[in-house]
Design an enzyme around this catalytic site. Structure first.
Site, PDB file in Angstrom:
ATOM      1  N   ASN A   7     -37.063 -33.639   0.517  1.00  0.00           N
ATOM      2  CA  ASN A   7     -36.351 -34.119   1.701  1.00  0.00           C
ATOM      3  C   ASN A   7     -36.176 -32.948   2.680  1.00  0.00           C
ATOM      4  O   ASN A   7     -35.561 -31.935   2.337  1.00  0.00           O
ATOM      5  CB  ASN A   7     -34.985 -34.660   1.245  1.00  0.00           C
ATOM      6  CG  ASN A   7     -34.173 -35.219   2.395  1.00  0.00           C
ATOM      7  OD1 ASN A   7     -34.082 -34.592   3.439  1.00  0.00           O
ATOM      8  ND2 ASN A   7     -33.581 -36.364   2.201  1.00  0.00           N
ATOM      9  N   HIS A  10     -32.734 -31.177   5.896  1.00  0.00           N
ATOM     10  CA  HIS A  10     -31.896 -29.975   5.975  1.00  0.00           C
ATOM     11  C   HIS A  10     -32.515 -28.906   6.880  1.00  0.00           C
ATOM     12  O   HIS A  10     -31.807 -28.080   7.448  1.00  0.00           O
ATOM     13  CB  HIS A  10     -31.631 -29.439   4.566  1.00  0.00           C
ATOM     14  CG  HIS A  10     -31.178 -30.541   3.648  1.00  0.00           C
ATOM     15  ND1 HIS A  10     -29.884 -30.991   3.653  1.00  0.00           N
ATOM     16  CD2 HIS A  10     -31.856 -31.324   2.776  1.00  0.00           C
ATOM     17  CE1 HIS A  10     -29.783 -31.995   2.785  1.00  0.00           C
ATOM     18  NE2 HIS A  10     -30.966 -32.211   2.248  1.00  0.00           N
ATOM     19  N   HIS A  43     -34.925 -38.680   6.700  1.00  0.00           N
ATOM     20  CA  HIS A  43     -33.978 -39.761   7.010  1.00  0.00           C
ATOM     21  C   HIS A  43     -33.774 -39.814   8.521  1.00  0.00           C
ATOM     22  O   HIS A  43     -33.205 -38.901   9.111  1.00  0.00           O
ATOM     23  CB  HIS A  43     -32.647 -39.452   6.290  1.00  0.00           C
ATOM     24  CG  HIS A  43     -31.619 -40.527   6.417  1.00  0.00           C
ATOM     25  ND1 HIS A  43     -30.442 -40.499   5.704  1.00  0.00           N
ATOM     26  CD2 HIS A  43     -31.566 -41.661   7.145  1.00  0.00           C
ATOM     27  CE1 HIS A  43     -29.721 -41.559   5.997  1.00  0.00           C
ATOM     28  NE2 HIS A  43     -30.376 -42.278   6.883  1.00  0.00           N
ATOM     29  N   ARG A  45     -31.655 -40.989  10.943  1.00  0.00           N
ATOM     30  CA  ARG A  45     -30.307 -41.566  11.044  1.00  0.00           C
ATOM     31  C   ARG A  45     -30.097 -42.221  12.396  1.00  0.00           C
ATOM     32  O   ARG A  45     -30.712 -41.833  13.391  1.00  0.00           O
ATOM     33  CB  ARG A  45     -29.265 -40.462  10.848  1.00  0.00           C
ATOM     34  CG  ARG A  45     -29.004 -40.136   9.397  1.00  0.00           C
ATOM     35  CD  ARG A  45     -27.859 -39.141   9.265  1.00  0.00           C
ATOM     36  NE  ARG A  45     -27.410 -39.055   7.897  1.00  0.00           N
ATOM     37  CZ  ARG A  45     -26.405 -39.755   7.379  1.00  0.00           C
ATOM     38  NH1 ARG A  45     -25.720 -40.588   8.138  1.00  0.00           N
ATOM     39  NH2 ARG A  45     -26.076 -39.624   6.124  1.00  0.00           N
ATOM     40  N   ARG A  49     -28.872 -37.124  13.917  1.00  0.00           N
ATOM     41  CA  ARG A  49     -28.227 -35.808  13.787  1.00  0.00           C
ATOM     42  C   ARG A  49     -29.169 -34.718  13.279  1.00  0.00           C
ATOM     43  O   ARG A  49     -28.911 -33.551  13.456  1.00  0.00           O
ATOM     44  CB  ARG A  49     -26.993 -35.889  12.889  1.00  0.00           C
ATOM     45  CG  ARG A  49     -27.326 -36.161  11.440  1.00  0.00           C
ATOM     46  CD  ARG A  49     -26.113 -35.978  10.570  1.00  0.00           C
ATOM     47  NE  ARG A  49     -25.182 -37.097  10.709  1.00  0.00           N
ATOM     48  CZ  ARG A  49     -24.311 -37.417   9.766  1.00  0.00           C
ATOM     49  NH1 ARG A  49     -24.240 -36.699   8.669  1.00  0.00           N
ATOM     50  NH2 ARG A  49     -23.516 -38.440   9.914  1.00  0.00           N
ATOM     51  N   GLU A  70     -36.497 -42.491   4.885  1.00  0.00           N
ATOM     52  CA  GLU A  70     -35.187 -42.965   4.448  1.00  0.00           C
ATOM     53  C   GLU A  70     -34.478 -43.563   5.657  1.00  0.00           C
ATOM     54  O   GLU A  70     -34.525 -42.974   6.747  1.00  0.00           O
ATOM     55  CB  GLU A  70     -34.432 -41.741   3.932  1.00  0.00           C
ATOM     56  CG  GLU A  70     -33.396 -42.027   2.902  1.00  0.00           C
ATOM     57  CD  GLU A  70     -32.641 -40.763   2.562  1.00  0.00           C
ATOM     58  OE1 GLU A  70     -33.286 -39.772   2.153  1.00  0.00           O
ATOM     59  OE2 GLU A  70     -31.415 -40.759   2.711  1.00  0.00           O
ATOM     60  N   THR A 101     -25.498 -39.076   2.597  1.00  0.00           N
ATOM     61  CA  THR A 101     -25.404 -40.445   2.080  1.00  0.00           C
ATOM     62  C   THR A 101     -24.470 -40.454   0.870  1.00  0.00           C
ATOM     63  O   THR A 101     -24.779 -39.877  -0.168  1.00  0.00           O
ATOM     64  CB  THR A 101     -26.810 -40.951   1.680  1.00  0.00           C
ATOM     65  OG1 THR A 101     -27.700 -40.628   2.732  1.00  0.00           O
ATOM     66  CG2 THR A 101     -26.802 -42.444   1.452  1.00  0.00           C
ATOM     67  N   GLU A 151     -34.213 -46.263  -6.199  1.00  0.00           N
ATOM     68  CA  GLU A 151     -33.894 -44.834  -6.362  1.00  0.00           C
ATOM     69  C   GLU A 151     -32.451 -44.783  -6.842  1.00  0.00           C
ATOM     70  O   GLU A 151     -31.534 -45.255  -6.148  1.00  0.00           O
ATOM     71  CB  GLU A 151     -34.056 -44.076  -5.046  1.00  0.00           C
ATOM     72  CG  GLU A 151     -33.703 -42.593  -5.230  1.00  0.00           C
ATOM     73  CD  GLU A 151     -33.946 -41.741  -3.980  1.00  0.00           C
ATOM     74  OE1 GLU A 151     -34.780 -42.122  -3.132  1.00  0.00           O
ATOM     75  OE2 GLU A 151     -33.279 -40.698  -3.870  1.00  0.00           O
ATOM     76  N   HIS A 191     -30.356 -37.151  -5.205  1.00  0.00           N
ATOM     77  CA  HIS A 191     -29.110 -36.777  -4.534  1.00  0.00           C
ATOM     78  C   HIS A 191     -28.332 -35.758  -5.369  1.00  0.00           C
ATOM     79  O   HIS A 191     -27.905 -36.054  -6.478  1.00  0.00           O
ATOM     80  CB  HIS A 191     -28.200 -37.959  -4.207  1.00  0.00           C
ATOM     81  CG  HIS A 191     -27.361 -37.681  -2.989  1.00  0.00           C
ATOM     82  ND1 HIS A 191     -26.265 -36.892  -3.035  1.00  0.00           N
ATOM     83  CD2 HIS A 191     -27.532 -38.043  -1.698  1.00  0.00           C
ATOM     84  CE1 HIS A 191     -25.766 -36.786  -1.809  1.00  0.00           C
ATOM     85  NE2 HIS A 191     -26.517 -37.483  -0.980  1.00  0.00           N
TER      86      HIS A 191
HETATM   87  N1  PXP Z   1     -32.396 -39.410  -1.901  1.00  0.00           N
HETATM   88  C1  PXP Z   1     -31.640 -40.023  -0.949  1.00  0.00           C
HETATM   89  C2  PXP Z   1     -31.750 -41.499  -0.832  1.00  0.00           C
HETATM   90  C3  PXP Z   1     -30.817 -39.270  -0.098  1.00  0.00           C
HETATM   91  O1  PXP Z   1     -30.060 -39.889   0.826  1.00  0.00           O
HETATM   92  C4  PXP Z   1     -30.822 -37.871  -0.189  1.00  0.00           C
HETATM   93  C5  PXP Z   1     -30.013 -37.048   0.764  1.00  0.00           C
HETATM   94  O2  PXP Z   1     -30.496 -37.181   2.056  1.00  0.00           O
HETATM   95  C6  PXP Z   1     -31.624 -37.288  -1.186  1.00  0.00           C
HETATM   96  C7  PXP Z   1     -32.387 -38.074  -2.041  1.00  0.00           C
HETATM   97  C8  PXP Z   1     -31.681 -35.806  -1.369  1.00  0.00           C
HETATM   98  O3  PXP Z   1     -30.418 -35.323  -1.697  1.00  0.00           O
HETATM   99  P1  PXP Z   1     -30.156 -33.758  -1.725  1.00  0.00           P
HETATM  100  O4  PXP Z   1     -30.361 -33.262  -0.351  1.00  0.00           O
HETATM  101  O5  PXP Z   1     -28.735 -33.657  -2.194  1.00  0.00           O
HETATM  102  O6  PXP Z   1     -31.131 -33.182  -2.697  1.00  0.00           O
END
Ligand code: PXP
Length: 238
Positions: A7, A10, A43, A45, A49, A70, A101, A151, A191
């Site tokens: 992901n 970040h 994602h 959003r 953001r 996402e 999330t 998921e 997550h």
């Molecule tokens: N899966 C989903 C559906 C998420 O919303 C997120 C966070 O955006 C992640 C995985 C990844 O989470 P993390 O950034 O905590 O590894």
């Protein structure tokens, strides 16, 4: 071995802190691809953001691995996703004021809406996954709608303060994963997974893919910082 989806939200969050172009989200995705990950997760959003509309267009155009978008089921975002055509969408709940999330999607409550949205994506051959807590009732509802991928939210497991609550949360994830797989559902998880807690989840037999962002990007800061300082010093000394 389970697949790894990275992901990159970040990286975009860091970019948005200055409102410029650095660090580039697409560049990050291309490095993840080169490193051998199996998919890129981003994602889009509703408040944009971090990842924005041009990011998702560029990702679709430039990455060669699977693109997992996402998203919430907000009609504006659904329309963008249908036009974009990612390989997969992962439907998540979205609150404006959350930092990330926070929970899984309430599939039972939104069954009708989700069924409609799922049908739209299925028509375009886009895989649909729902992000849900480790809860068999939610899994049954997803199966009823015709969703083939879930998921499982590993947030509670990741936040567990002691061994006992961690193993309780792990058991819930493992049981739900086994239940879903026994019904022919593809099971992913994610997550809060990090370098300390990922192994038990990766060891769940049959788990398809782990989606991880924050811990990978956080570690990248430290694995890259030494070289970044040295590169700057070299330029200054010239
Ligand atoms: N899966 C989903 C559906 C998420 O919303 C997120 C966070 O955006 C992640 C995985 C990844 O989470 P993390 O950034 O905590 O590894």
């Amino acid at each position: 071995m389970p697949k790894l989806g990275v992901n990159i939200d970040h990286v975009a969050t860091l970019r948005q802190a200055r409102g410029g172009v650095e660090p580039g989200a697409i560049e990050a995705a291309l490095i993840c691809e080169k490193a051998g990950c199996d998919s890129i997760v981003a994602h889009l959003r509703e408040d944009r953001r971090h990842i924005n509309d041009s990011d998702v267009i560029e990702l679709r155009r430039r990455i060669n691995i699977r693109f997992n978008l996402e998203m919430s089921i907000n009609p504006e975002i659904v329309a963008i996703a249908l036009k974009l055509g990612p390989d997969q969408v992962t439907l998540v709940p979205e609150k404006r004021r959350e930092l990330t999330t926070e929970g899984g999607l309430n599939v039972i409550k939104f069954e009708k809406k989700l069924a409609k949205v799922t049908a739209l994506f299925n028509e375009k051959d886009i895989d649909v996954s729902v992000f849900i807590g480790p809860d068999k009732k939610e899994i049954r509802s997803a199966i009823y709608i015709g969703i083939g991928i879930i998921e499982i939210h590993t947030g509670e497991y990741s936040l567990a303060k002691d061994k006992k609550s961690m193993s309780k949360e792990f058991k819930k994830i493992e049981d739900s994963a086994e239940y879903a797989m026994s019904k022919g559902i593809i099971v992913n998880a994610g997550h809060g997974l990090n370098y300390m807690n990922v192994k038990p989840i990766a060891n769940i037999k049959g788990i398809n893919e782990l989606n991880i962002g924050h811990s990978i990007i956080s570690r990248a800061v430290f694995t890259g910082l030494y070289k970044a300082v040295r590169d700057m010093q070299a330029l200054i000394s010239e």
